[in-house]
Write a protein that holds these residues in place. Sequence first.
Motif, PDB file in Angstrom:
ATOM      1  N   HIS A   1       0.868  -1.174   0.000  1.00  0.00           N
ATOM      2  CA  HIS A   1       0.000   0.000   0.000  1.00  0.00           C
ATOM      3  C   HIS A   1       0.904   1.224   0.000  1.00  0.00           C
ATOM      4  N   ARG A   2       0.813   2.032  -1.064  1.00  0.00           N
ATOM      5  CA  ARG A   2       1.666   3.208  -1.187  1.00  0.00           C
ATOM      6  C   ARG A   2       0.818   4.458  -1.368  1.00  0.00           C
ATOM      7  N   ILE A   3       1.361   5.578  -0.905  1.00  0.00           N
ATOM      8  CA  ILE A   3       0.613   6.833  -0.907  1.00  0.00           C
ATOM      9  C   ILE A   3       1.350   7.871  -1.738  1.00  0.00           C
ATOM     10  N   GLU A   4       0.587   8.587  -2.548  1.00  0.00           N
ATOM     11  CA  GLU A   4       1.129   9.663  -3.383  1.00  0.00           C
ATOM     12  C   GLU A   4       0.178  10.853  -3.261  1.00  0.00           C
ATOM     13  N   GLY A   5       0.425  11.691  -2.251  1.00  0.00           N
ATOM     14  CA  GLY A   5      -0.488  12.798  -1.994  1.00  0.00           C
ATOM     15  C   GLY A   5      -1.843  12.279  -1.543  1.00  0.00           C
ATOM     16  N   GLU A   6      -2.885  12.612  -2.318  1.00  0.00           N
ATOM     17  CA  GLU A   6      -4.236  12.146  -2.011  1.00  0.00           C
ATOM     18  C   GLU A   6      -4.488  10.732  -2.535  1.00  0.00           C
ATOM     19  N   LEU A   7      -3.609  10.279  -3.431  1.00  0.00           N
ATOM     20  CA  LEU A   7      -3.812   8.981  -4.082  1.00  0.00           C
ATOM     21  C   LEU A   7      -3.221   7.835  -3.268  1.00  0.00           C
ATOM     22  N   HIS A   8      -3.942   6.720  -3.281  1.00  0.00           N
ATOM     23  CA  HIS A   8      -3.467   5.498  -2.627  1.00  0.00           C
ATOM     24  C   HIS A   8      -3.354   4.403  -3.683  1.00  0.00           C
ATOM     25  N   HIS A   9      -2.201   3.752  -3.712  1.00  0.00           N
ATOM     26  CA  HIS A   9      -1.957   2.664  -4.656  1.00  0.00           C
ATOM     27  C   HIS A   9      -1.943   1.343  -3.888  1.00  0.00           C
ATOM     28  N   PHE A  10      -2.856   0.459  -4.233  1.00  0.00           N
ATOM     29  CA  PHE A  10      -2.903  -0.867  -3.618  1.00  0.00           C
ATOM     30  C   PHE A  10      -2.351  -1.869  -4.631  1.00  0.00           C
ATOM     31  N   ILE A  11      -1.228  -2.481  -4.281  1.00  0.00           N
ATOM     32  CA  ILE A  11      -0.510  -3.362  -5.202  1.00  0.00           C
ATOM     33  C   ILE A  11      -0.672  -4.810  -4.743  1.00  0.00           C
ATOM     34  N   ILE A  12      -1.140  -5.648  -5.651  1.00  0.00           N
ATOM     35  CA  ILE A  12      -1.361  -7.062  -5.339  1.00  0.00           C
ATOM     36  C   ILE A  12      -0.641  -7.913  -6.377  1.00  0.00           C
ATOM     37  N   GLN A  13       0.227  -8.788  -5.903  1.00  0.00           N
ATOM     38  CA  GLN A  13       0.920  -9.730  -6.784  1.00  0.00           C
ATOM     39  C   GLN A  13       0.376 -11.129  -6.514  1.00  0.00           C
ATOM     40  N   HIS A  14      -0.476 -11.612  -7.409  1.00  0.00           N
ATOM     41  CA  HIS A  14      -1.109 -12.916  -7.212  1.00  0.00           C
ATOM     42  C   HIS A  14      -0.430 -14.026  -8.012  1.00  0.00           C
ATOM     43  N   GLU A  15       0.161 -13.681  -9.157  1.00  0.00           N
ATOM     44  CA  GLU A  15       0.885 -14.634 -10.008  1.00  0.00           C
ATOM     45  C   GLU A  15       0.005 -15.814 -10.419  1.00  0.00           C
ATOM     46  N   LEU A  16      -1.252 -15.507 -10.791  1.00  0.00           N
ATOM     47  CA  LEU A  16      -2.202 -16.559 -11.162  1.00  0.00           C
ATOM     48  C   LEU A  16      -2.727 -16.419 -12.590  1.00  0.00           C
ATOM     49  N   GLY A  17      -2.201 -15.472 -13.342  1.00  0.00           N
ATOM     50  CA  GLY A  17      -2.649 -15.324 -14.718  1.00  0.00           C
ATOM     51  C   GLY A  17      -3.566 -14.130 -14.935  1.00  0.00           C
ATOM     52  N   SER A  18      -3.778 -13.793 -16.200  1.00  0.00           N
ATOM     53  CA  SER A  18      -4.491 -12.566 -16.563  1.00  0.00           C
ATOM     54  C   SER A  18      -5.953 -12.553 -16.114  1.00  0.00           C
ATOM     55  N   ASN A  19      -6.630 -13.699 -16.156  1.00  0.00           N
ATOM     56  CA  ASN A  19      -8.037 -13.719 -15.749  1.00  0.00           C
ATOM     57  C   ASN A  19      -8.209 -13.408 -14.269  1.00  0.00           C
ATOM     58  N   TRP A  20      -7.254 -13.835 -13.452  1.00  0.00           N
ATOM     59  CA  TRP A  20      -7.336 -13.502 -12.032  1.00  0.00           C
ATOM     60  C   TRP A  20      -7.016 -12.028 -11.801  1.00  0.00           C
ATOM     61  N   SER A  21      -6.237 -11.423 -12.708  1.00  0.00           N
ATOM     62  CA  SER A  21      -6.027  -9.973 -12.631  1.00  0.00           C
ATOM     63  C   SER A  21      -7.335  -9.243 -12.914  1.00  0.00           C
ATOM     64  N   VAL A  22      -8.074  -9.726 -13.914  1.00  0.00           N
ATOM     65  CA  VAL A  22      -9.382  -9.139 -14.227  1.00  0.00           C
ATOM     66  C   VAL A  22     -10.322  -9.297 -13.036  1.00  0.00           C
ATOM     67  N   PHE A  23     -10.317 -10.480 -12.447  1.00  0.00           N
ATOM     68  CA  PHE A  23     -11.154 -10.741 -11.267  1.00  0.00           C
ATOM     69  C   PHE A  23     -10.805  -9.783 -10.131  1.00  0.00           C
ATOM     70  N   THR A  24      -9.512  -9.646  -9.837  1.00  0.00           N
ATOM     71  CA  THR A  24      -9.067  -8.781  -8.742  1.00  0.00           C
ATOM     72  C   THR A  24      -9.455  -7.333  -8.996  1.00  0.00           C
ATOM     73  N   GLU A  25      -9.256  -6.880 -10.232  1.00  0.00           N
ATOM     74  CA  GLU A  25      -9.614  -5.502 -10.589  1.00  0.00           C
ATOM     75  C   GLU A  25     -11.110  -5.260 -10.388  1.00  0.00           C
ATOM     76  N   GLN A  26     -11.939  -6.166 -10.882  1.00  0.00           N
ATOM     77  CA  GLN A  26     -13.386  -5.982 -10.778  1.00  0.00           C
ATOM     78  C   GLN A  26     -13.867  -6.072  -9.332  1.00  0.00           C
ATOM     79  N   LEU A  27     -13.254  -6.960  -8.551  1.00  0.00           N
ATOM     80  CA  LEU A  27     -13.640  -7.080  -7.148  1.00  0.00           C
ATOM     81  C   LEU A  27     -13.324  -5.794  -6.390  1.00  0.00           C
TER      82      LEU A  27
END
Length: 200
Positions: free
Chosen positions: A136-162
């Motif tokens: 979890h990183r902060i840039e002023g008002e913005l917050h960046h939540f970084i998740i490394q799942h290493e499970l493939g592109s469809n799980w990236s889509v799932f994580t983004e939508q969730l």
Amino acid sequence: MRGTYELDSTVKRQQHPPKKEKTRSITYRLPVKLVEEIETEAMNHNISHNVMARQILEKYIQWDRFADKIGMIPVPKKILDTLGIEMSAQEINEIINVIKPVIKDTVLFIKGKYDLKRCIETLEDYMRASGMKSDHRIEGELHHFIIQHELGSNWSVFTEQLLQEIFKEFLPDSKMKCQTTESTVIATIALGGDFNEHEY
């Protein structure tokens, strides 16, 4: 946005300083083999036996003791990886619709209340317990939540939508931006410079 991702070097990590708590010394009588295993693990991680024992106990208190009660079962990474390959957009939506109330029930059960901070903290607890890398990183008002799942592109889509669904529930007027690869998701949203999911 999918493809390569990069965060500015000025972005700072969200600090998670340990709460100042009273401590007391106790003595446990443990089997020699168990002690030797703890000593070996501590040496491999270059930490003291005391720190290793504390980490084990904290993981149990923060997550493991709830796992059976909320119906969590460990699933091998290879199975999730394989399932994700053939996962369609409709199936992703169906899984999210099923998992959203489960997340709410889990947060209520573990944290005692359901709000954005407790929801994020619970997801972080889960990722830490399951060995998934997150930051979890902060840039002023913005917050960046970084998740490394290493499970493939469809799980990236799932994580983004969730994550979209979670933030939309609590902040319907805010917009989350996402950068993804096959193994990583970076969700960015304005939460304010003082937002801290561990302070509530």
